[in-house]
Design an enzyme around this catalytic site. Structure first.
Site, PDB file in Angstrom:
ATOM      1  N   HIS A  82      -3.958   4.517   6.342  1.00 19.87           N
ATOM      2  CA  HIS A  82      -2.752   3.909   5.819  1.00 19.87           C
ATOM      3  C   HIS A  82      -1.518   4.324   6.438  1.00 19.87           C
ATOM      4  O   HIS A  82      -1.435   5.361   6.788  1.00 19.87           O
ATOM      5  CB  HIS A  82      -2.794   4.352   4.274  1.00 19.87           C
ATOM      6  CG  HIS A  82      -3.963   4.001   3.585  1.00 19.87           C
ATOM      7  ND1 HIS A  82      -4.160   3.086   2.798  1.00 19.87           N
ATOM      8  CD2 HIS A  82      -5.360   5.054   3.379  1.00 19.87           C
ATOM      9  CE1 HIS A  82      -5.358   2.948   2.325  1.00 19.87           C
ATOM     10  NE2 HIS A  82      -6.015   4.192   2.610  1.00 19.87           N
ATOM     11  N   ASP A 105       0.876  -1.104  -0.270  1.00 17.40           N
ATOM     12  CA  ASP A 105       0.131  -0.071   0.003  1.00 17.40           C
ATOM     13  C   ASP A 105       1.077   1.223  -0.053  1.00 17.40           C
ATOM     14  O   ASP A 105       1.706   1.807   0.899  1.00 17.40           O
ATOM     15  CB  ASP A 105      -0.737  -0.135   1.184  1.00 17.40           C
ATOM     16  CG  ASP A 105      -1.715   1.200   1.696  1.00 17.40           C
ATOM     17  OD1 ASP A 105      -1.594   2.184   0.798  1.00 17.40           O
ATOM     18  OD2 ASP A 105      -2.668   1.091   2.445  1.00 17.40           O
TER      19      ASP A 105
HETATM   20 ZN   LIG Z   1      -8.195   1.243  -0.635  1.00 17.42          ZN
HETATM   21 ZN   LIG Z   2      -9.219   0.629   2.521  1.00 15.03          ZN
END
Ligand SMILES: [Zn+2]
Ligand SMILES: [Zn+2]
Ligand SMILES: [Zn+2]
Ligand SMILES: [Zn+2]
Lengths: 557, 557
Positions: free
Chosen positions: A379, A207
């Site tokens: 994130h 990510d």
């Molecule tokens: Zn996402």
């Molecule tokens: Zn997500």
């Protein structure tokens, strides 16, 4: 479309896997990734994206799936990492167009998918949803073995997975942060990642969303502490908005309200929907039931806390209606407090700013980041990305879930680590990335891109239609209808051009009529007469107004 | 429009001043403020604003000046605080509509105004520009005495002023930060502010832009040090963009380039224009001349630094053309570095993000805030705002140059200080704020708001036209032309609606024709027939497409 896997594998060549991102690679949104090994395909997620400002009037965007449709018979299964719209929002549009295959996902993820499919009138029997725990292994086709593992994120039941194939092992983090104090106490399964790293990971997809952010992302527990400190000091009614899907955040707010002796009122369709699904499946616990807004009558201001939709300034959301004074049941007043436990997603800054200003004008107290630390991203930042890379020690690396700026900064971060990947690719949607033990490269492309959803239409709007919308939005439209009989004359209608202006209209009509009459005298074909009128009016309008409205010349013979 | 000053002052009533913000109050942009004492008016600045996203196709916005036009004979003079577009950008539109009065401003400010007026073909003799030093006093009319004082900001020659009137003393900070290390060594005149505070300030207007930012705004010198450290480490060509008006920033970049043995190339019309005006007037010094881009041939990559337009991602700017590979003379390549010494202004985030992503895709190195501290705001943060309030100790306070959120946070900050103002008002454009020694309140309003400039048109686009543009941008437009003779038939043209779709067109034509024929049978009036067609098509289109395009029904008899 080239199809490099159709041919049988040459004698002695290493087996290889193809990773084919159809969405979410080089962008943040509409995640969908296909893996192909020989004649088997496995798919991960099927999300949606929200339009950018130039994609005018579009409701949402789903990924093109030509590749999957053209190879529909090869699809053996589907897995879902988590219940965010950018991972499951495309399913109601995509699943019905493809053969029914097993779709694996965790409990809350599938609960949200069921809710979504039923909104679209898709019946349970039409899809094959199979619930997994976040340590389960499932076999997909004959070549794919998938092992889920837990990763913390801004929604419960979020998964990464290990994909074992004859060509090597892929680890995909899914969306993640490494929250050391998650609300449910279930931390990311770093032990599994470390073990997999020791066993050998061929390829890592990780990510990249916050690859430009230094340090660590703030923990959800820290946000909860800040919210409690803030709310404990407030005297009047409290209205809080956040992402409805952030079940842990909402749970924390419910717990805080209970401790602070405030009853909770949920306002807004999506807020209520997520809370219902989460409660039903055991992901949310209520110390006391929610109140309906018409049940707060007997309570004092400091005994109530509203959890509302509207964190992105959406015009029809509860918070927007409150800010603009057109909510049917509730009117904000001085002494109320509004907490935005959220940040605007890129593109929503202007809408959120407008709401905040209106709230200030009403005289309520407004609390939001960064001055109040009442939100954290879902994130991970650079330290967390480095932790994953250090544990996974992949041979190859695909920075995923990011625009080029995020992917490239993620790639650079990887290069600074003690054991950098042997090779990193910055891939895009549609790339066919070939992976084997000794090879990692883009070998071709398949169609990929955006399908626009607008109203009831899916895919009936293309970039040409959007370009017309952009042009009309910039300069308006001017329609000239030339009627040839009995005597030629021209009618003018415009929208979004200039204020009603008889003199200008008369001038334009004259220019158009002159062109028509000259064309008729010269006995030109009607199409040519129309083009002459178009050209003459375009030049004239540009000269006197400095503008280029979209011109529509019509001739009625 | 009420005009409370027209009546003679009642016996014994204290003399009062009216402060009438016509722009810049409750918004950031198009600053213009009128002061009225009895039958004399003095005006400050005349700026422009840039459109928000819903103000589609608009080039720029200037303030309404109805109040000034209706009281044109009372205007005795004009002062300009500095040369930013939000303070002088409206002058070419506004000055020609009002009587010629003295316009006072500092050297660079007037230099930029002259340049601007000449672009609009306004001759020197038509305006009465009078240059002042930043400690000068000027008399305007019989009642206004203005004393300029220096304030640091992101453009040289930036002024605040003290306005002495029979009703009291107003201090206006103008735009400011309190830069302790300004590039030209000329710091803000805090001594004058302190002295004026001791002498007694009735009303303070102060810059609220960064009222939500804690601490102090970074100094221009700090930015220069960070830029030099960065540039010293770069090997290839360097392309830097910043606000062209930030003359000190550009000067610092020129000095850094010289020390780092790089020749400077200026690229982009506005960058060149500001540099020329600044050089001509002695605000910029070149250690060696600029090179033209076709003169760099003999230089190595590490010997050149380009200063470019495009810090806001403007599509036609140099940086955008470089990023999209359509600059006529220069092509970026791996090894180049691009520095964005700037932040996106709200509304430009998407455009800047697009440029940054394209730069990454080309493979150049890109440096920008916040990870590289290569930009600082021109507006002071909370500590600096507090310093001004503490020194000025005004009786009354108008937080200015801000949206409601900034104004209100500025007001709250003032209340936390040891000697808060006796009264603070959150005013809006058009408010008539009455000030005397013992009174401070809004007593009325005058017309205020936005005049849209689009192409050559000024004010010929209103909110109705913009609403049409918004509607067409969302759903497109559908034009139905019903021709009644010899037999009725209907033609359909659409733009921005859906992709060409013969079947749908045929259905719509049939629905329209049915409505027409029924109306003709019932011998309705043509307007009613047209309305019937409109209604029938609207319902049909909504049902089958879920959309509401702008519908234009035309009937040709
Ligand atoms: Zn996402
Ligand atoms: Zn997500
Ligand atoms: Zn300024
Ligand atoms: Zn300004």
């Amino acid at each position: 479309m080239s199809n490099p896997s159709k041919a049988p594998r040459p004698e002695g060549a290493a087996p290889h896997l193809e990773v084919i991102p159809l969405g979410g690679m080089g962008e943040i949104g509409k995640n969908i990734t296909a893996y192909r090994f020989e004649d088997e395909i496995m798919v991960v997620d099927a999300g949606l994206a929200f339009p950018e400002s130039h994609q005018m009037g579009i409701d949402l965007i789903i990924p093109r799936i030509d590749y999957l449709q053209q190879n529909a018979g090869l699809i053996k299964g589907w897995i879902l990492t988590h219940g965010h719209e950018d991972h499951i929002g495309g399913l109601p549009y995509i699943l019905p167009r493809l053969p029914r295959v097993p779709v694996y996902g965790a409990g809350l993820t599938l609960g949200l998918v069921r809710e979504k499919l039923s909104e679209f009138g898709i019946k349970d029997g039409e899809v094959d949803l199979r619930e997994v725990d976040l340590s389960d292994k499932v076999k997909i086709g004959t070549h794919f073995q998938v092992e889920f593992f837990r990763m913390t994120h801004s929604i419960p039941d979020n998964a990464g997975y290990l994909l074992t194939t004859p060509a090597g092992v892929v680890m995909h983090t899914g969306d993640f942060k490494l929250d050391e104090e998650p609300s449910d106490g279930k931390t990311s399964d770093l032990a599994r990642i470390e073990q997999a790293g020791k066993d050998g990971i061929t390829l890592l997809l990780s990510d990249s969303t916050n690859a430009e952010r230094q340090g660590r992302t703030v923990s959800e527990a820290e946000v909860a502490r800040n919210l409690e400190t803030l709310i404990a000091g407030l005297k009047g009614r409290v209205f809080l908005t956040t992402f409805a899907s952030n079940v842990h955040r909402v749970q924390n707010v419910i717990n805080i309200a209970h401790r602070q002796r405030r009853r909770v009122v949920m306002e807004g369709r999506s807020m209520i929907k997520y809370a219902q699904v989460a409660q039903t499946l055991g992901y949310m616990e209520l110390p006391e039931p929610f109140l309906a807004s018409d049940e707060v009558g007997g309570l004092q201001d400091q005994q109530v806390l509203y959890v509302c939709t509207g964190s992105q300034g959406q015009p029809m959301s509860v918070l927007s209606r409150l800010a603009f004074g057109n909510h049917a049941k509730i009117a904000l007043r001085r002494g109320d407090s509004v907490i935005l436990s959220s940040n605007p997603i890129p593109g929503n800054e202007e809408a959120v700013n407008l709401v905040i200003n209106r709230l200030y004008e009403i005289g309520v107290d407004v609390y939001y980041p960064p001055n109040y630390r009442v939100h954290a991203s879902g994130h991970g930042s650079q330290e967390e990305l480095a932790t994953i890379l250090n544990l996974a020690r992949p041979k190859y690396f695909l920075p995923w879930h990011g625009e080029p700026r995020h992917q490239i900064n993620h790639a650079r971060l990887a290069q600074t680590l003690p054991r950098p990947p042997k090779r990193t690719l910055i891939a895009r949607n549609g790339d066919v990335v070939r992976v084997s033990q000794d090879d990692f490269k883009v070998t071709g492309t398949v169609p990929a891109g955006a399908v626009y959803v607008d109203g009831l239409g899916v895919g009936d709007i293309g970039d040409d239609v959007l370009l017309d919308r952009v042009n009309m939005s910039q300069e308006g439209i001017l329609i000239m209808t030339a009627v040839l009989h009995p005597t030629p004359h021209v009618e003018i209608v415009s929208r979004g051009f200039v204020r009603a202006n008889r003199e200008l209209d008369a001038q334009i009509r004259k220019v158009a009529l002159d062109a028509i009459e000259q064309g008729l005298r010269e006995k030109k074909r009607l199409e040519d007469v129309r083009d002459d009128m178009y050209g003459a009016v375009r030049r004239f309008v540009r000269k006197v107004t400095g503008r280029n409205p979209v011109l529509i010349p019509l001739i009625v013979d």
